[in-house]
Design an enzyme around this catalytic site. Structure first.
Site, PDB file in Angstrom:
ATOM      1  N   LYS A 189       0.842  -1.195   0.000  1.00 51.46           N
ATOM      2  CA  LYS A 189       0.000   0.000   0.000  1.00 51.46           C
ATOM      3  C   LYS A 189       0.881   1.251   0.000  1.00 51.46           C
ATOM      4  O   LYS A 189       0.662   2.178  -0.758  1.00 51.46           O
ATOM      5  CB  LYS A 189      -0.920  -0.020   1.231  1.00 51.46           C
ATOM      6  CG  LYS A 189      -1.798   1.193   1.345  1.00 51.46           C
ATOM      7  CD  LYS A 189      -2.783   1.099   2.490  1.00 51.46           C
ATOM      8  CE  LYS A 189      -3.469   2.444   2.691  1.00 51.46           C
ATOM      9  NZ  LYS A 189      -4.421   2.451   3.784  1.00 51.46           N
ATOM     10  N   GLU A 195      10.360  -4.755   4.615  1.00 46.75           N
ATOM     11  CA  GLU A 195      10.432  -6.153   4.176  1.00 46.75           C
ATOM     12  C   GLU A 195      10.143  -6.272   2.679  1.00 46.75           C
ATOM     13  O   GLU A 195      10.875  -6.919   1.921  1.00 46.75           O
ATOM     14  CB  GLU A 195       9.396  -7.001   4.936  1.00 46.75           C
ATOM     15  CG  GLU A 195       9.655  -7.150   6.424  1.00 46.75           C
ATOM     16  CD  GLU A 195       8.977  -6.083   7.268  1.00 46.75           C
ATOM     17  OE1 GLU A 195       8.766  -4.953   6.762  1.00 46.75           O
ATOM     18  OE2 GLU A 195       8.669  -6.375   8.433  1.00 46.75           O
ATOM     19  N   GLY A 248      -4.917  -1.553   4.886  1.00 47.79           N
ATOM     20  CA  GLY A 248      -4.113  -2.677   4.394  1.00 47.79           C
ATOM     21  C   GLY A 248      -4.784  -4.019   4.633  1.00 47.79           C
ATOM     22  O   GLY A 248      -4.847  -4.874   3.750  1.00 47.79           O
ATOM     23  N   ARG A 249      -5.323  -4.225   5.834  1.00 52.35           N
ATOM     24  CA  ARG A 249      -5.922  -5.537   6.158  1.00 52.35           C
ATOM     25  C   ARG A 249      -7.316  -5.704   5.567  1.00 52.35           C
ATOM     26  O   ARG A 249      -7.970  -6.715   5.811  1.00 52.35           O
ATOM     27  CB  ARG A 249      -5.909  -5.749   7.678  1.00 52.35           C
ATOM     28  CG  ARG A 249      -6.516  -4.620   8.482  1.00 52.35           C
ATOM     29  CD  ARG A 249      -6.154  -4.716   9.963  1.00 52.35           C
ATOM     30  NE  ARG A 249      -6.611  -3.559  10.712  1.00 52.35           N
ATOM     31  CZ  ARG A 249      -5.914  -2.445  10.887  1.00 52.35           C
ATOM     32  NH1 ARG A 249      -4.727  -2.320  10.345  1.00 52.35           N
ATOM     33  NH2 ARG A 249      -6.406  -1.438  11.582  1.00 52.35           N
ATOM     34  N   GLU A 334      -5.049  -6.474  14.731  1.00 52.94           N
ATOM     35  CA  GLU A 334      -4.471  -5.188  14.339  1.00 52.94           C
ATOM     36  C   GLU A 334      -5.557  -4.103  14.362  1.00 52.94           C
ATOM     37  O   GLU A 334      -5.280  -2.937  14.607  1.00 52.94           O
ATOM     38  CB  GLU A 334      -3.815  -5.276  12.946  1.00 52.94           C
ATOM     39  CG  GLU A 334      -2.839  -4.142  12.689  1.00 52.94           C
ATOM     40  CD  GLU A 334      -2.035  -4.297  11.404  1.00 52.94           C
ATOM     41  OE1 GLU A 334      -2.623  -4.160  10.312  1.00 52.94           O
ATOM     42  OE2 GLU A 334      -0.810  -4.540  11.469  1.00 52.94           O
ATOM     43  N   HIS A 365      -5.342 -33.162  17.376  1.00 51.58           N
ATOM     44  CA  HIS A 365      -4.221 -34.016  17.762  1.00 51.58           C
ATOM     45  C   HIS A 365      -3.033 -33.208  18.253  1.00 51.58           C
ATOM     46  O   HIS A 365      -1.919 -33.716  18.335  1.00 51.58           O
ATOM     47  CB  HIS A 365      -3.821 -34.912  16.584  1.00 51.58           C
ATOM     48  CG  HIS A 365      -4.951 -35.814  16.169  1.00 51.58           C
ATOM     49  ND1 HIS A 365      -5.162 -37.042  16.744  1.00 51.58           N
ATOM     50  CD2 HIS A 365      -5.961 -35.631  15.294  1.00 51.58           C
ATOM     51  CE1 HIS A 365      -6.250 -37.597  16.212  1.00 51.58           C
ATOM     52  NE2 HIS A 365      -6.753 -36.750  15.330  1.00 51.58           N
ATOM     53  N   LYS A 491       9.089  -0.576  14.084  1.00 53.23           N
ATOM     54  CA  LYS A 491       9.649  -0.257  12.757  1.00 53.23           C
ATOM     55  C   LYS A 491      10.760   0.779  12.889  1.00 53.23           C
ATOM     56  O   LYS A 491      11.828   0.647  12.281  1.00 53.23           O
ATOM     57  CB  LYS A 491       8.554   0.335  11.844  1.00 53.23           C
ATOM     58  CG  LYS A 491       7.527  -0.667  11.353  1.00 53.23           C
ATOM     59  CD  LYS A 491       6.599   0.019  10.347  1.00 53.23           C
ATOM     60  CE  LYS A 491       5.403  -0.835  10.001  1.00 53.23           C
ATOM     61  NZ  LYS A 491       4.411  -0.157   9.171  1.00 53.23           N
TER      62      LYS A 491
HETATM   63  O1  F6P Z   1       2.914  -3.158   9.829  1.00 52.96           O
HETATM   64  C1  F6P Z   1       1.568  -2.967   9.684  1.00 52.96           C
HETATM   65  C2  F6P Z   1       1.164  -2.694   8.279  1.00 52.96           C
HETATM   66  O2  F6P Z   1       1.089  -1.329   8.078  1.00 52.96           O
HETATM   67  C3  F6P Z   1      -0.158  -3.385   7.979  1.00 52.96           C
HETATM   68  O3  F6P Z   1      -1.232  -2.690   8.437  1.00 52.96           O
HETATM   69  C4  F6P Z   1      -0.071  -3.531   6.508  1.00 52.96           C
HETATM   70  O4  F6P Z   1      -1.005  -4.453   6.040  1.00 52.96           O
HETATM   71  C5  F6P Z   1       1.359  -3.981   6.359  1.00 52.96           C
HETATM   72  O5  F6P Z   1       2.050  -3.219   7.314  1.00 52.96           O
HETATM   73  C6  F6P Z   1       1.954  -3.806   4.999  1.00 52.96           C
HETATM   74  O6  F6P Z   1       1.954  -2.476   4.577  1.00 52.96           O
HETATM   75  P1  F6P Z   1       2.149  -2.075   3.070  1.00 52.96           P
HETATM   76  O7  F6P Z   1       1.060  -2.697   2.277  1.00 52.96           O
HETATM   77  O8  F6P Z   1       2.105  -0.587   3.036  1.00 52.96           O
HETATM   78  O9  F6P Z   1       3.483  -2.603   2.631  1.00 52.96           O
END
Ligand code: F6P
Length: 525
Positions: A189, A195, A248-249, A334, A365, A491
């Site tokens: 987003k 990452e 995002g979620r 979240e 199990h 972060k």
């Molecule tokens: O770390 C939380 C977050 O902001 C989430 O809410 C989001 O889904 C994820 O990181 C990834 O963010 P982006 O889509 O901006 O890379």
């Protein structure tokens, strides 16, 4: 307001599910609700008619209906980020803000998905055989979960997902892939997430090593940050946007769903959106008493605030929903893992529970022992389909039998008396020794969500059910369900620690972190 539940909780803590069922032979009818072929049975929760009425009053007095209408109308319901909350607009459940071309963007990314599937959009070496999505959180969990859930609907190139900054994730994923036939989607987003950006750069190097300047052709992006995708060098024809009013979620309905669309095709993706839209309509139009997301939310409030249970196990009796608990974890925890109400003062009730789970029957199990006989009450949400997509022998009947058996065992248990009666004939001392161990306390609540069959429409409806449940609980707790400030501190600290670890910067650190860094240095040779 949540205090109004206290006397009801006191009454129900003093009774048992056995007694509640014995007192009311029509309990299933009274404590279940349906939308077409989707059914929620909450008769195995420790509630009664008065408690349910109090919960519905709580929803009314908390302004759930007005809040829902405000969200749908585009009000800036996400207060701390001053944003509208309109993921419903991506599936026709609400109107998008003027000028935001939801339909055009959907048509564009679905057309691209079809081009990749058919090989109309191909690498120099031929049609793409593999697609790697690099994203994390909401830009990963939804596509991973839905791709797995809809395996019977999937064809076209193989789909892979890389999220972790741990290079092991990317390395292990691409090791068997041919870069000359692989498309990489960068899904973020913000287009700034550490990452995803690291994985995107490394994936591009992997492509370049194999196909040189052709690598550009092997990359697409999904983001609200079009300038970021452009700066990264992805051709505008393969950049698919969305908007800041999509959390995002809550973004699987946007172009973040591109890998899903590549997997299942545009018409199934539209059915997935339609399923969610049908839940939106139900949520908007159905009285609270029969409103499935509202009821599911109220059961959660009852468990968390009235009964004081801090965790929930989410157990799909469906192997293809194996990533659904992880998806709901982000969606719920979240969104509602918050400690301040909307005006910034501390919240005075418990908020989101810890959600976790694995598919049944596997879970039986591993950790079900604790759920049955451990010292904590952990409510369980079961999800099961009446019909399998495969129809292999009696597997599905056995799966369902296990699901129902677990709900029964949790609710009614087996008393010591019953255990002793079943052991009749054995040595008396042996019965005395073993009976306490074989006794199941029961009285452990569960809710069962049933549907006909797991297909794109049903999956869309199921996800939207949980989205709206989370919304309703957020309104009752008076929190902002659409921000996530709690992830920020880590972060920021990680950026500083990255330079410390690389030896580029010193910093004032606590003694534990200093000790760990020196141990890491020692161990790195
Ligand atoms: O770390 C939380 C977050 O902001 C989430 O809410 C989001 O889904 C994820 O990181 C990834 O963010 P982006 O889509 O901006 O890379």
């Amino acid at each position: 307001m949540i205090d109004t539940l206290t006397p009801h909780a006191a009454r129900l803590k003093a009774t048992s599910l056995r007694a509640l069922f014995a007192d009311d032979p029509a309990r299933f009818e009274a404590f279940s609700a349906r939308l077409d072929d989707l059914l929620i049975d909450f008769s195995k929760e420790k509630i009664d008619a008065d408690a349910l009425a109090a919960l519905l009053d709580l929803a009314r007095h908390s302004g759930v209906e007005a809040a829902r209408d405000a969200m749908v109308s585009g009000a800036h319901w996400n207060l701390t980020e001053d944003r509208a909350v309109l993921h419903m607009a991506l599936r026709g459940g609400a109107k998008a803000p003027q000028g935001d071309d939801v339909k055009g963007t959907l048509d564009r990314f679905l057309a691209f998905a079809e081009d990749v599937r058919s090989g109309r959009y191909a690498a120099a070496a031929g049609p793409f055989t593999d697609v790697v999505n690099t994203g994390i959180g909401g830009s990963d969990l939804g596509p991973v979960m839905a791709t797995r859930a809809l395996e019977p609907d999937r064809d076209g190139p193989r789909l892979h997902f890389v999220s972790n900054v741990d290079s092991g994730h990317l390395t292990d994923t691409v090791k068997a892939l041919d870069p000359a036939r692989t498309l990489v989607i960068v899904a973020s987003k913000t287009f700034t997430t550490q990452e995803t950006m690291m994985n995107a750069h490394t994936a591009r190097e992997w492509l370049r090593d194999a196909v040189g300047e052709e690598a550009g052709r092997h990359m697409a992006a999904v983001s609200t940050n079009i300038a970021g995708a452009d700066a990264f060098g992805i051709d505008a024809s393969r950049v698919f946007g969305f908007w800041d009013w999509v959390g995002g979620r809550y973004s699987i309905w946007s172009a973040i769903g591109l890998p899903v669309a590549i997997g299942i095709g545009s018409s199934d993706f539209r059915a997935f959106l339609d399923g969610a839209a049908s839940m939106d309509k139900h949520f908007r139009e159905t009285p609270l008493e029969q409103n499935l997301p509202v009821l599911l939310a109220l059961i959660g409030i009852w468990r968390r605030n009235a009964m004081g249970w801090p965790t929930v196990a989410l157990i799909p009796y469906d192997q293809r929903l194996e990533r659904f608990p992880a998806y709901v974890q982000q969606l719920d925890m979240e969104s509602n893992g918050k400690r301040t109400v909307r005006n910034g003062t501390p919240v005075d009730s418990a908020t989101a529970p810890v959600i976790w789970g694995e598919p049944g029957t596997n879970a039986q199990h591993s950790f079900f022992q604790l759920l049955h006989q451990g010292t904590d009450t952990i409510p369980v949400d079961f999800i099961a389909a009446a019909m399998s997509r495969d129809g292999v022998n009696d597997h599905h009947t056995a799966l369902l039998a296990n699901c129902l058996a677990q709900g029964q065992a949790f609710a009614f248990g087996r008393t010591e008396e019953e255990v002793r009666a079943r052991m009749a004939g054995a040595d008396a001392a042996e019965i005395d020794r073993l009976a306490p161990h074989r006794t199941f306390p029961g009285d452990r609540p569960s809710t069962t969500i049933l549907h006909r069959q797991l297909d794109p429409f049903t999956l869309g409806r199921l996800i939207a059910l949980f989205e709206h449940k989370v919304f309703v609980q957020g309104v009752i707790w008076d929190i902002d369900s659409f921000d996530q400030w709690g992830v920020e501190l880590g972060k920021v600290l990680a950026i500083d620690l990255l330079s410390v670890l690389k030896g580029e910067q010193g910093a004032e650190l606590d003694d534990s972190t200093v000790g760990l860094i020196s141990a890491l240095r020692e161990l790195s040779v």
